[in-house]
Scaffold this motif. Structure first.
Motif, PDB file in Angstrom:
ATOM      1  N   ALA A 191       0.737  -1.226   0.191  1.00 62.35           N
ATOM      2  CA  ALA A 191      -0.136   0.202  -0.067  1.00 62.35           C
ATOM      3  C   ALA A 191       0.965   1.245   0.122  1.00 62.35           C
ATOM      4  O   ALA A 191       0.551   2.338  -0.541  1.00 62.35           O
ATOM      5  N   GLY A 192       2.085   1.167   0.521  1.00 66.30           N
ATOM      6  CA  GLY A 192       3.021   2.245   0.518  1.00 66.30           C
ATOM      7  C   GLY A 192       3.696   2.618  -0.624  1.00 66.30           C
ATOM      8  O   GLY A 192       3.853   3.562  -1.346  1.00 66.30           O
ATOM      9  N   TYR A 193       3.781   1.553  -1.360  1.00 65.06           N
ATOM     10  CA  TYR A 193       4.324   1.482  -2.950  1.00 65.06           C
ATOM     11  C   TYR A 193       3.480   2.071  -3.783  1.00 65.06           C
ATOM     12  O   TYR A 193       3.685   2.651  -4.688  1.00 65.06           O
ATOM     13  N   ASN A 194       1.910   1.525  -3.673  1.00 63.48           N
ATOM     14  CA  ASN A 194       0.849   2.208  -4.445  1.00 63.48           C
ATOM     15  C   ASN A 194      -0.466   2.080  -3.643  1.00 63.48           C
ATOM     16  O   ASN A 194      -0.963   1.177  -3.216  1.00 63.48           O
ATOM     17  N   HIS A 195      -0.848   3.441  -3.588  1.00 56.72           N
ATOM     18  CA  HIS A 195      -2.116   3.747  -2.570  1.00 56.72           C
ATOM     19  C   HIS A 195      -3.385   3.296  -3.101  1.00 56.72           C
ATOM     20  O   HIS A 195      -4.206   3.954  -3.584  1.00 56.72           O
ATOM     21  N   SER A 196      -3.466   1.887  -3.610  1.00 55.88           N
ATOM     22  CA  SER A 196      -4.423   1.414  -4.250  1.00 55.88           C
ATOM     23  C   SER A 196      -4.799   0.102  -3.548  1.00 55.88           C
ATOM     24  O   SER A 196      -3.968  -0.713  -3.630  1.00 55.88           O
ATOM     25  N   GLY A 197      -6.121  -0.133  -3.051  1.00 55.46           N
ATOM     26  CA  GLY A 197      -6.515  -1.307  -2.512  1.00 55.46           C
ATOM     27  C   GLY A 197      -6.655  -2.579  -3.703  1.00 55.46           C
ATOM     28  O   GLY A 197      -6.265  -3.610  -3.427  1.00 55.46           O
ATOM     29  N   ALA A 198      -6.864  -2.103  -5.088  1.00 47.62           N
ATOM     30  CA  ALA A 198      -6.967  -3.206  -5.946  1.00 47.62           C
ATOM     31  C   ALA A 198      -5.480  -3.574  -6.226  1.00 47.62           C
ATOM     32  O   ALA A 198      -5.362  -4.854  -6.672  1.00 47.62           O
ATOM     33  N   TYR A 199      -4.690  -2.613  -6.532  1.00 47.71           N
ATOM     34  CA  TYR A 199      -3.310  -3.088  -6.329  1.00 47.71           C
ATOM     35  C   TYR A 199      -2.907  -3.817  -5.467  1.00 47.71           C
ATOM     36  O   TYR A 199      -2.292  -4.827  -5.851  1.00 47.71           O
ATOM     37  N   SER A 201      -4.210  -5.947  -3.685  1.00 49.09           N
ATOM     38  CA  SER A 201      -4.881  -7.213  -3.988  1.00 49.09           C
ATOM     39  C   SER A 201      -4.219  -8.231  -5.113  1.00 49.09           C
ATOM     40  O   SER A 201      -3.936  -9.298  -5.066  1.00 49.09           O
ATOM     41  N   GLU A 202      -4.144  -7.205  -6.279  1.00 55.17           N
ATOM     42  CA  GLU A 202      -3.519  -8.000  -7.320  1.00 55.17           C
ATOM     43  C   GLU A 202      -2.177  -8.578  -7.224  1.00 55.17           C
ATOM     44  O   GLU A 202      -1.707  -9.613  -7.506  1.00 55.17           O
ATOM     45  N   VAL A 203      -1.414  -7.783  -6.494  1.00 58.20           N
ATOM     46  CA  VAL A 203       0.182  -7.920  -6.069  1.00 58.20           C
ATOM     47  C   VAL A 203       0.081  -9.259  -5.197  1.00 58.20           C
ATOM     48  O   VAL A 203       0.863 -10.213  -5.438  1.00 58.20           O
ATOM     49  N   LEU A 204      -0.761  -9.188  -4.072  1.00 64.00           N
ATOM     50  CA  LEU A 204      -0.925 -10.161  -3.302  1.00 64.00           C
ATOM     51  C   LEU A 204      -1.219 -11.688  -3.873  1.00 64.00           C
ATOM     52  O   LEU A 204      -0.716 -12.707  -3.625  1.00 64.00           O
ATOM     53  N   ALA A 205      -2.203 -11.240  -4.690  1.00 65.98           N
ATOM     54  CA  ALA A 205      -2.449 -12.566  -5.650  1.00 65.98           C
ATOM     55  C   ALA A 205      -1.395 -13.274  -6.448  1.00 65.98           C
ATOM     56  O   ALA A 205      -1.043 -14.542  -6.173  1.00 65.98           O
ATOM     57  N   TRP A 206      -0.663 -12.706  -6.990  1.00 67.10           N
ATOM     58  CA  TRP A 206       0.516 -12.854  -7.750  1.00 67.10           C
ATOM     59  C   TRP A 206       1.901 -13.513  -6.964  1.00 67.10           C
ATOM     60  O   TRP A 206       2.392 -14.411  -7.293  1.00 67.10           O
ATOM     61  N   ALA A 207       1.921 -12.707  -5.647  1.00 59.26           N
ATOM     62  CA  ALA A 207       2.923 -13.195  -4.685  1.00 59.26           C
ATOM     63  C   ALA A 207       2.533 -14.669  -4.400  1.00 59.26           C
ATOM     64  O   ALA A 207       3.409 -15.372  -4.171  1.00 59.26           O
ATOM     65  N   GLY A 208       1.248 -14.797  -3.757  1.00 58.45           N
ATOM     66  CA  GLY A 208       0.611 -16.294  -3.859  1.00 58.45           C
ATOM     67  C   GLY A 208       0.993 -17.309  -4.591  1.00 58.45           C
ATOM     68  O   GLY A 208       1.672 -18.287  -4.250  1.00 58.45           O
TER      69      GLY A 208
END
Length: 227
Positions: A191-199, A201-208
């Protein structure tokens, strides 16, 4: 093989014991059995070996740059995947530079969900003296790059270089230092890297996805299953 044998034998049993109506009942019941859903479909893109090596190097180096911070390689792969599709459509030269350079759209306030951000470097990194643009494979703003840029090589750090971009992204994610292998600490860092909840969520999905992928398949990206 046992299942196939039973499937061949059981209809015969129903015919012999119950006759044709019994077979009809058997086939109807089989047609109502649940069918497994197909898994994720390959996206057909690959992670360039040079980029993977850059992320691995940054993951190892970050602990000596920001004390107490841990940035797994799969976090950097996920950020790069969302930011630039891990340089898809661009060439990574032998020295790590990306060609052609990756420059995001002008942040002039015209894009939905964005605010106007004037250029802070006179267009040195973007070629635009009026408006700021995110730059490089990790899509970092020039003002952020000027503050946190790091390099392990000779010469000034370059946002269009995969090694410098990965290391600098790791430094930014480590403000403040945290163990980003922990999802509870990773989400606020993103969230500090990009202040977007959608962002986030998307990065977390790919991280997983990257975290659970076997090492042999980490270079073959597939679409992560939606949550």
């Amino acid at each position: 093989m046992l299942v196939k044998t039973l499937c061949l034998v059981l209809p015969c049993v129903f015919v012999l014991v119950l006759g044709a109506p019994g077979l009809l009942f058997f086939l109807l019941a089989a047609s109502l059995s649940p069918v497994a859903e197909p898994g994720p479909v390959p996206a057909g893109t690959t992670t360039p070996p040079q980029l993977l090596a850059a992320d691995e190097t940054a993951s190892i180096a970050i602990g000596s740059i920001v004390t107490g911070c841990v940035v797994p390689v799969w976090v950097l792969l996920a950020v790069g995947k969302v930011e630039s599709d891990n340089t898809s459509g661009h060439t990574i030269l032998p020295d790590g530079d990306v060609s052609p350079p990756i420059i995001g759209p002008a942040l002039d306030g015209s894009l939905p969900g964005t605010r106007a951000i004037p250029a802070t470097d006179g267009g040195v990194l973007t070629g635009d003296p009026e408006w700021s643009h995110a730059v490089g494979p990790m899509q970092i703003l020039p003002s952020t790059w000027q503050r946190w840029a790091h390099t392990e090589g000779a010469g000034p750090p370059d946002p269009q270089n995969v090694d410098d971009a990965a290391l600098t992204a790791a430094v930014i994610l480590c403000q403040p230092p945290a163990d980003l292998s922990d999802p509870a600490q990773l989400a606020p860092a993103l969230a500090g890297y990009n202040h977007s909840g959608a962002y986030v969520s998307e990065v977390l999905a790919w991280a997983g996805y990257f975290e659970t992928s076997a090492a042999s398949s980490i270079t073959a990206d597939t679409q992560p299953a939606s949550s």
